[in-house]
Design an enzyme around this catalytic site. Structure first.
Site, mmCIF file in Angstrom:
data_model
loop_
_atom_site.group_PDB
_atom_site.id
_atom_site.type_symbol
_atom_site.label_atom_id
_atom_site.label_comp_id
_atom_site.label_asym_id
_atom_site.label_seq_id
_atom_site.Cartn_x
_atom_site.Cartn_y
_atom_site.Cartn_z
ATOM 1 N N GLY A 407 0.808 -1.328 -0.069
ATOM 2 C CA GLY A 407 -0.114 -0.053 0.101
ATOM 3 C C GLY A 407 0.852 1.274 -0.193
ATOM 4 N N PRO A 408 0.248 2.391 -0.138
ATOM 5 C CG PRO A 408 -1.457 3.982 -0.491
ATOM 6 C CD PRO A 408 -1.145 2.702 -0.627
ATOM 7 N N GLY A 412 -0.326 2.445 7.455
ATOM 8 C CA GLY A 412 -0.150 1.715 8.824
ATOM 9 C C GLY A 412 0.185 0.367 8.610
ATOM 10 C CB THR A 414 5.420 -0.191 9.879
ATOM 11 O OG1 THR A 414 6.096 -0.151 8.740
ATOM 12 C CG2 THR A 414 6.427 -0.664 11.052
ATOM 13 C CB SER A 729 -6.656 3.195 -16.667
ATOM 14 O OG SER A 729 -5.768 4.470 -16.261
ATOM 15 C CE LYS A 772 -7.646 4.412 -12.172
ATOM 16 N NZ LYS A 772 -7.573 3.542 -13.493
#
Length: 844
Positions: A407-408, A412, A414, A729, A772
């Site tokens: 994930g970015p 959370g 870690t 896309s 999106k």
């Protein structure tokens, strides 16, 4: 001086010189005496000494060049003559008056020319000559007087020159000072004799017997370590007082050098003596302890290690290796370099958690409560952990899962690992793999290397103290590789449940069971992870948070934490929900909540200052206060303003979440060329080309005028040109913008779209649907067009978003065009025709 008298003189006073005929050779002339051995002097008080001073020196002498050698008057020195022309020189001299001129050469030329020789040299008498079997000559020469070369008269077969005899200069007024200098030089020489191992004690007695100060200076210069230039300077100095002064400087330097050497030697000898003394004392101590039945320090250490090996519970293979190393240690002296290496290895072996495990807390409800306390949402990850606990309730020997949180930044990943460890009741250990390029970081170094250590996996288990911790490998997508190996390849064994029960570290060189460890890896992206490594992990995606989710996280976790960290009281700070929305929209642009927490911390600092200045509070922060607290807004949301021709609204995915993307298309007179701008990546450029090909092939179907593409060039631009963009896309968006520009019909402002287009006009599925759709909702879009196959992905979209948006699912762009392009009436605009005249584009 006759040959017989010279030979007698050599027999009577040069016996010590014969003992030194071992020496260093040089081409042409070789000094037989080793450097530093005392030179022999013909004593002027001996019966034959006056014969040296009384020798008449011819005005023309054969000149013998020598290297690194200076012979002083009255000093006897051995020489070896090797070269043919010098042998001839000596034969002629022996046939004559046995006197030659010896002059030192400046450089290292093998055959020095007159220009390479000093002007001042020494006239020497040949006292003795030996012919060697190989034709060489071994000579004993004695200095007669200083000479100066005035002119070379012959150069072949050897050098011959006119010379003048030089006399020492000694002023009667300086006799007292000269005497003082001479005595000082003698005292310094006595120190040198006492310190220098190469000078016998008798040489000082010989020096005391030298009567004249000028002769004393020559004697001392001949018997101390000087380089050729320093010896030549003493030879050239005719003023006796100045000669003694120069000699004093050289003697003082020699004393300093010898004192330093002596000090170093004494220190080394003292350390050796100390080491020997300690050795004998230790041996005596061992004998005493043996008599008393006590164990020495080493024996006690060996005994402790044996007991630790027995208690460690290590498997049979590891125990045998530890005992073998212990046996080597027992037979090795403590002073040996290998002793420390073996001792460190055994220390690692006995301190590893071979059997130490923490008992899992298998209460499913408690674990769910802890996970909810620490993190908002993330239901899929929480569900996976609860499922693992449920299986452990039924099957106790279940292997630990290998999870990969993707994930970015800031969502959370870690902290979720720490929460999992708390819910399971296990120890937590984390290592960061970002930038790691050495395989030894994972597998360790072999013990043959100095300073070798186990890899970070084994180090982590030792620090955790158990063999079943929650082990987090952070930033696994940022591993590197170079000539030292590929750490990602080393992780293949670590993260494979079928292999890691026999993991072998290079340092330990025995197997260690990692199957009980719960490995969790984290990554921001997947495409940099090698496929073989990715295949071994169960990937759980942690998408970016929506704005409502961020508000909830801020209210439940971030605001209370920052209030506490800034020493404030809960009643003093109240951040309104509208303020949180304002911070998220205007001051942060991220998928996670790190920057959001930073901005909240900024507000708390401002409030803390007010409290420090005497403010009581409570302080309520609303959206109107943000400008004063945080400054001007940092980000502006892309919003749809009005319907336009040739401008379509697309949706994009970024690491910070979703975003709205506007695609512009314009036509101008030309020959059908295509221009693409906006820093588009290769895949995005191919999507644009596919959209153009579809539009040209289906021009009549979508309402594009005939010959439009033959008479016009097309330019497609994606704004924010400094930001790189890529991906397939935006294909449907580019096609819609192009068709709108070609037909003159406007695109509806409140319709956004995403999807990959093919040459046949099919709309293929894409990723990042949740992000999106949320971006479209933020931008004020009313309708979203998605590929038909992405309909299932709406399950991840929050219900309140789905209620406020309309969705259309299409399989072909022909289905999308009526929903996004206003077909009621084309907007009139002047479009230049191919011949340069203006024409009006209308409906097909």
């Amino acid at each position: 001086m006759s040959p017989s008298s010279d030979e007698k003189e050599g027999d009577s006073r040069n016996s010590s010189c014969e003992e030194t005929e071992k020496g260093k050779r040089e081409e042409g002339v070789t000094i037989i005496a080793p450097e530093g051995e005392p030179s022999v002097r013909a004593d002027k008080k001996s019966p034959n000494s006056n014969s040296v001073d009384s020798i008449e020196i011819s005005s023309e002498l054969p000149i013998m060049p020598v290297k690194d050698t200076v012979v002083y008057p009255h000093i006897v020195a051995p020489l070896l003559v090797e070269e043919g022309h010098l042998i001839k020189l000596m034969d002629d001299a022996l046939a004559g008056d046995r006197t030659v001129g010896m002059v030192a050469a400046r450089g290292n030329e093998e055959n020095p020319s007159p220009e390479d020789l000093y002007e001042v040299g020494t006239a020497v008498a040949v006292a003795r000559m030996f012919k060697l079997p190989d034709g060489k000559m071994q000579l004993l020469v004695q200095g007669v007087a200083r000479i100066r070369i005035t002119e070379y008269v012959e150069t072949h077969p050897y050098l011959k020159a006119k010379v003048e005899r030089l006399r020492d200069v000694m002023d009667e007024k300086d006799s007292v000072e000269i005497e003082g200098l001479a005595r000082n030089c003698l005292n310094l020489f006595r120190k040198i004799v006492s310190l220098a191992p190469y000078l016998p004690d008798e040489i000082f007695i010989a020096a005391m017997n030298v009567g004249e100060p000028n002769d004393l200076a020559d004697f001392l210069a001949a018997n101390i370590n000087l380089d050729a230039e320093q010896r030549q300077a003493i030879l050239e100095e005719l003023d006796v007082k100045e000669r003694l002064k120069k000699l004093t400087v050289l003697l003082n330097r020699e004393v300093e050098v010898l004192e330093v050497g002596s000090r170093i030697q004494n220190q080394v000898q003292s350390e050796l003596s100390k080491g020997q003394r300690e050795f004998f004392l230790r041996e005596q101590l061992k004998a005493i302890q043996k008599e008393l039945g006590e164990l020495d320090e080493k024996s006690m250490e060996i005994k402790e290690i044996k007991e630790a090996i027995e208690k460690s519970g290590m498997p049979e293979e590891a125990r045998k290796e530890a005992e073998r190393e212990l046996e080597r240690l027992e037979n090795m002296p403590q002073a040996a370099a290998e002793y420390t290496v073996a001792r460190t290895y055994l220390d690692w072996m006995v301190n590893l958690p071979w059997k130490e495990s923490t008992e899992d807390n298998l209460d499913v409800k408690r674990a769910a409560r802890i996970l909810d306390e620490d993190h908002y949402d993330l239901e899929r990850v929480k569900e996976r952990i609860i499922e693992y606990l449920a299986v452990r309730n039924i099957k106790k020997d279940t292997k630990g899962p290998i999870l990969c949180f993707v994930g970015p930044p800031g969502v959370g990943k870690t902290s979720l690992g720490q929460s999992i460890a708390r819910a399971l009741g296990r120890k937590f250990y984390r290592i960061s793999l970002g930038g790691v390029r050495d395989e030894a970081e994972i597998r360790g170094h072999r013990r043959t290397y100095v300073g070798a250590l186990p890899g970070r996996i084994i180090q982590g288990l030792r620090k955790a103290g158990t063999n079943n911790p929650v082990f987090m490998l952070d930033e696994v997508d940022k591993l590197g590789a170079d000539f030292r190996g590929d750490p990602a390849a080393a992780l293949l064994e670590v993260l494979d449940p079928e292999q890691n029960n026999t993991f072998s570290d290079h340092y330990l060189d025995v197997q260690f069971d990692l199957s009980k460890v719960m490995f969790i890896t984290t990554a921001n992206i997947l495409f940099t992870i090698p496929p073989a490594l990715l295949d071994r992990m169960e990937v759980l995606e942690l998408p970016g948070y929506t704005e409502p989710e961020k508000v909830k996280i801020a209210q439940q976790f971030l605001v209370p934490r920052q209030i506490e960290e800034h020493g404030l009281k809960k009643f003093q700070v109240e951040i309104d929900e509208s303020a949180l929305h304002g911070i998220i929209r205007n001051y942060t642009r991220e998928a996670g909540v790190r920057n959001l927490e930073r901005e909240i911390a900024g507000i708390c600092r401002k409030i803390a200052r007010k409290v420090a200045e005497g403010g009581k509070g409570p302080f309520r922060i609303t959206a109107d206060d943000l400008h004063d607290m945080l400054g001007p807004i940092k980000y502006r949301l892309e919003v749809v303003e009005e319907d336009e021709v040739g401008v379509a609204t697309g949706l994009a995915w970024t690491e910070a979440g979703g975003d709205v993307l506007f695609v512009e298309a314009e036509s101008y007179p030309g020959k059908g060329n295509l221009s693409l701008t906006g820093k588009l990546g290769e895949v995005m450029q191919e999507s644009a080309k596919a959209a153009v090909t579809f539009a040209r092939a289906n021009a009549s179907v979508v309402g594009i005028p005939d010959k439009f593409f033959d008479e016009n060039d097309i330019h497609i631009h994606v704004p924010a040109g400094a930001i790189p963009k890529d991906g397939p896309s935006a294909g449907i968006t580019m096609a819609v913008a192009l068709i709108s520009a070609a037909t003159g019909k406007s695109v509806k402002k409140d319709v956004a779209m995403t999807g990959e287009i093919t040459l046949r006009g099919k709309i293929l599925p894409v990723g990042g649907i949740k992000e999106k759709v949320l971006a479209a909702h933020r931008a004020g879009v009313k309708k979203v067009i998605l590929p038909k196959e992405n309909e299932k992905d709406l399950d991840e979209v929050p219900d309140f978003v789905k209620e406020e948006l309309k969705f259309a699912f299409v399989e072909n762009i022909r289905e999308a065009i009526p929903q996004v392009i206003d077909s009621s009436k084309p907007q009139k605009r002047n479009v230049p025709s191919g011949d340069g005249k203006e024409s009006h584009v209308g409906t097909a």
